[in-house]
Write a protein that holds these residues in place. Structure first.
Motif, short mmCIF file in Angstrom:
data_model
loop_
_atom_site.label_atom_id
_atom_site.label_comp_id
_atom_site.label_asym_id
_atom_site.label_seq_id
_atom_site.Cartn_x
_atom_site.Cartn_y
_atom_site.Cartn_z
N ARG A 187 -26.43 -51.99 53.81
CA ARG A 187 -25.12 -52.15 52.97
C ARG A 187 -24.47 -50.70 52.59
N PRO A 188 -23.29 -50.50 53.01
CA PRO A 188 -22.76 -49.22 52.77
C PRO A 188 -22.57 -48.91 51.43
N LEU A 189 -22.91 -47.76 51.15
CA LEU A 189 -22.71 -47.22 49.69
C LEU A 189 -21.72 -46.54 49.42
N PRO A 190 -21.04 -46.50 48.11
CA PRO A 190 -19.72 -45.72 47.74
C PRO A 190 -19.88 -44.41 48.05
N ARG A 191 -18.99 -43.98 48.54
CA ARG A 191 -18.77 -42.45 48.88
C ARG A 191 -18.75 -41.80 47.54
#
Length: 159
Positions: free
Chosen positions: A154-158
């Motif tokens: 799952r991509p993490l927020p930048r």
């Protein structure tokens, strides 16, 4: 039927030993050189961080920095090859994602341990003479990957 279910055997014909990260940390001598299966999490790489994985964990009195490596990165080469199935493709895609990504997976492979952290001290595991694993020997243990399964990314927020 066992082949179709994803059941695989270790180097000596036995099933890989199921382990938790805490059991690897506490008893590395028990697992060193053996085929194991463990669930672990990481961010954008293969350095397992116990705080980053999805199953509930109790506090563990010991710690290790563990990295997952591919068989072609180890000399001498292990007696097994990496299984490149759909789960591997999912891991590969996550590792090549363009930003920070949380990866959680079940890793199966040979466990090697050089050090463990006990009472805030880095102590050598058995008679292993390795300086550590990874580019600058910063990892205490490694898993030479044979197969990966149950990959969750799952991509993490930048920031």
């Amino acid at each position: 039927m066992l082949i179709g279910s994803g059941f695989v055997r270790g180097q000596d014909g036995t099933a890989p030993t199921e382990a938790t990260l805490c059991s690897l940390y506490q008893f590395p001598e028990r697992y060193t050189g053996k085929m194991i299966r463990v669930r672990g999490g990481s961010v954008s790489g293969l350095a397992i961080e116990d705080l980053r994985h999805d199953s509930q964990q109790e506090a563990c009195p010991t710690y290790m920095r563990i990295i997952v490596v591919f068989p072609d990165q180890v000399r001498p080469s292990p007696s097994f090859e990496l299984i490149r199935d759909d789960a591997y493709k999912k891991l590969y895609d996550a590792l090549h994602y363009g930003g920070p990504i949380h990866i959680d997976a079940t890793y199966e492979g040979r466990f090697d341990a050089a050090f463990a952290w006990r009472d805030n001290k880095r102590t050598r595991v058995g008679d292993n003479t390795e300086k550590g694993y990874g580019k600058h020997h910063e990892y205490d243990g490694r898993i030479v990957l044979r197969q990966v399964s149950d990959v969750w990314a799952r991509p993490l927020p930048r920031k």
